[in-house]
Design a protein around this motif. Structure first.
Motif, PDB file in Angstrom:
ATOM      1  N   THR A 194      -0.511 -20.522 -31.547  1.00  0.00           N
ATOM      2  CA  THR A 194      -1.847 -20.247 -31.032  1.00  0.00           C
ATOM      3  C   THR A 194      -2.360 -21.339 -30.105  1.00  0.00           C
ATOM      4  O   THR A 194      -3.189 -21.085 -29.234  1.00  0.00           O
ATOM      5  CB  THR A 194      -2.832 -20.078 -32.194  1.00  0.00           C
ATOM      6  OG1 THR A 194      -2.738 -21.243 -33.022  1.00  0.00           O
ATOM      7  CG2 THR A 194      -2.492 -18.861 -33.019  1.00  0.00           C
ATOM      8  N   GLY A 195      -1.850 -22.550 -30.310  1.00  0.00           N
ATOM      9  CA  GLY A 195      -2.303 -23.641 -29.454  1.00  0.00           C
ATOM     10  C   GLY A 195      -1.871 -23.467 -28.014  1.00  0.00           C
ATOM     11  O   GLY A 195      -2.407 -24.119 -27.119  1.00  0.00           O
ATOM     12  N   SER A 196      -0.917 -22.578 -27.783  1.00  0.00           N
ATOM     13  CA  SER A 196      -0.391 -22.407 -26.428  1.00  0.00           C
ATOM     14  C   SER A 196      -0.836 -21.115 -25.760  1.00  0.00           C
ATOM     15  O   SER A 196      -0.466 -20.864 -24.609  1.00  0.00           O
ATOM     16  CB  SER A 196       1.144 -22.428 -26.463  1.00  0.00           C
ATOM     17  OG  SER A 196       1.594 -23.682 -26.906  1.00  0.00           O
ATOM     18  N   ILE A 197      -1.598 -20.282 -26.456  1.00  0.00           N
ATOM     19  CA  ILE A 197      -1.986 -18.993 -25.862  1.00  0.00           C
ATOM     20  C   ILE A 197      -2.664 -19.223 -24.510  1.00  0.00           C
ATOM     21  O   ILE A 197      -3.598 -20.017 -24.399  1.00  0.00           O
ATOM     22  CB  ILE A 197      -2.932 -18.214 -26.812  1.00  0.00           C
ATOM     23  CG1 ILE A 197      -2.162 -17.724 -28.040  1.00  0.00           C
ATOM     24  CG2 ILE A 197      -3.566 -17.029 -26.084  1.00  0.00           C
ATOM     25  CD1 ILE A 197      -3.028 -17.021 -29.076  1.00  0.00           C
ATOM     26  N   GLY A 198      -2.162 -18.533 -23.526  1.00  0.00           N
ATOM     27  CA  GLY A 198      -2.697 -18.663 -22.174  1.00  0.00           C
ATOM     28  C   GLY A 198      -1.876 -19.570 -21.280  1.00  0.00           C
ATOM     29  O   GLY A 198      -2.017 -19.526 -20.057  1.00  0.00           O
ATOM     30  N   SER A 199      -0.993 -20.366 -21.876  1.00  0.00           N
ATOM     31  CA  SER A 199      -0.207 -21.307 -21.065  1.00  0.00           C
ATOM     32  C   SER A 199       0.731 -20.583 -20.105  1.00  0.00           C
ATOM     33  O   SER A 199       0.853 -20.964 -18.926  1.00  0.00           O
ATOM     34  CB  SER A 199       0.624 -22.218 -21.969  1.00  0.00           C
ATOM     35  OG  SER A 199      -0.205 -22.972 -22.796  1.00  0.00           O
ATOM     36  N   GLN A 200       1.399 -19.568 -20.602  1.00  0.00           N
ATOM     37  CA  GLN A 200       2.332 -18.840 -19.737  1.00  0.00           C
ATOM     38  C   GLN A 200       1.582 -18.081 -18.642  1.00  0.00           C
ATOM     39  O   GLN A 200       2.036 -18.018 -17.495  1.00  0.00           O
ATOM     40  CB  GLN A 200       3.178 -17.863 -20.571  1.00  0.00           C
ATOM     41  CG  GLN A 200       4.039 -18.523 -21.640  1.00  0.00           C
ATOM     42  CD  GLN A 200       5.198 -19.341 -21.068  1.00  0.00           C
ATOM     43  OE1 GLN A 200       5.116 -19.887 -19.978  1.00  0.00           O
ATOM     44  NE2 GLN A 200       6.281 -19.442 -21.827  1.00  0.00           N
ATOM     45  N   ALA A 201       0.449 -17.519 -19.003  1.00  0.00           N
ATOM     46  CA  ALA A 201      -0.348 -16.798 -17.995  1.00  0.00           C
ATOM     47  C   ALA A 201      -0.794 -17.729 -16.881  1.00  0.00           C
ATOM     48  O   ALA A 201      -0.722 -17.382 -15.692  1.00  0.00           O
ATOM     49  CB  ALA A 201      -1.561 -16.157 -18.670  1.00  0.00           C
ATOM     50  N   LEU A 202      -1.217 -18.925 -17.249  1.00  0.00           N
ATOM     51  CA  LEU A 202      -1.643 -19.887 -16.231  1.00  0.00           C
ATOM     52  C   LEU A 202      -0.474 -20.349 -15.373  1.00  0.00           C
ATOM     53  O   LEU A 202      -0.619 -20.547 -14.165  1.00  0.00           O
ATOM     54  CB  LEU A 202      -2.313 -21.092 -16.896  1.00  0.00           C
ATOM     55  CG  LEU A 202      -3.778 -20.894 -17.291  1.00  0.00           C
ATOM     56  CD1 LEU A 202      -4.287 -22.103 -18.046  1.00  0.00           C
ATOM     57  CD2 LEU A 202      -4.644 -20.644 -16.061  1.00  0.00           C
TER      58      LEU A 202
END
Lengths: 145, 120
Positions: free
Chosen positions: A18-26
């Motif tokens: 959960t700490g990484s959610i959004g990292s790949q999208a960015l």
């Protein structure tokens, strides 16, 4: 498009990370900044990948893989996992319906909007699911500025 | 409304201030649901302030994916270092206030901020 190294690339998403959610999208948004001419198209792509990434981190048994494919006038995204699948697709595509655990809601996710948002925002949307896994495919097309 | 004016109205502190941009913000969106924030697309390029009590790095990434340049964290909640580090990476300013969300919104609405365009 000089910064685009390949026409297709894969991004892993771990279950519960959960700490990484959004990292790949960015990362994708940054990488494909030159592909679209309208900011809105790039935002739409980023939002859809963000939602797919959150779904893989929250709802799967073992995470999954997001595949990005560059087409002539669109970006196609495929998000695949290995289960447990969506038990009731109609409900899953109903606004506000969610099976997300409490920990996901405490992070601000899991309000039952993710798949619906992808379907709303993308120019093409398809989903197939069985207990062996779920595959979500969507496309965001280029629009003239 | 300039970011400094927003900070002053809510008696807040900067946890990170992106110095490269002079932000003039006209709209705000207040929620603790990042899923709802992700509905903020299909808009003109107006600048939006995200008002939230969510303090994890995903709040910053949610803002970044939507080109939201500033976050106002309410209720005086402690903000973990990874969130501030993510804000620095993404170039997103963070203001911290002890006001509750309701009061924060009232103060900023009365000062002239308007709703961000949101449609279900």
């Amino acid at each position: 498009m000089e910064n685009i190294e390949a026409e297709s690339f894969e991004l892993p998403v771990k279950r519960g990370d959960t700490g990484s959610i959004g990292s790949q999208a960015l990362a994708v948004k940054k990488k494909l900044g030159g592909f679209f001419t309208k900011n809105d198209d790039l935002r739409r792509l980023g939002v859809c990948i963000f939602e797919a990434e959150a779904n893989l981190a929250i709802h799967t048994s073992a995470g999954g893989v997001i595949t990005i494919t560059l087409l002539h006038n669109a970006v196609r995204v495929t998000a695949r996992d290995t289960g447990p699948g969506i038990a009731d697709m109609e409900k899953a595509l109903t606004m506000g319906y969610s099976t997300a655990p409490v920990w996901a809601r405490e992070l601000g996710f899991g309000s039952g909007m993710g798949l619906k948002n992808i379907r709303r925002v993308a120019d093409f949307f398809d989903i197939k699911s069985s207990p062996k896994g779920t595959e979500v495919v969507f496309e965001v097309r280029k629009h003239a500025s | 409304m300039h970011l400094e004016e927003i900070r002053s109205i809510v008696n807040g502190d900067y946890l990170y201030k992106e110095e490269s941009r002079d932000l003039n913000i006209a709209h705000a969106f207040a929620t603790d649901l990042m899923s709802d924030t992700l509905f903020l697309i299909r808009r003109d390029e107006e600048l939006i302030l995200l008002i939230t009590g969510v303090t994890n790095p995903s709040a910053v990434r949610t803002a970044a994916i939507l080109d939201i340049p500033a976050i106002l964290i309410v209720r005086g909640k402690p903000v973990p270092a990874p969130t501030i580090e993510e804000a620095e990476r993404q170039g997103i300013s963070i203001i911290h206030t002890t006001y509750l969300m309701f009061s924060t919104c009232a103060l900023l609405y009365n000062a002239g901020l308007k709703d961000a365009p949101w449609k279900i």
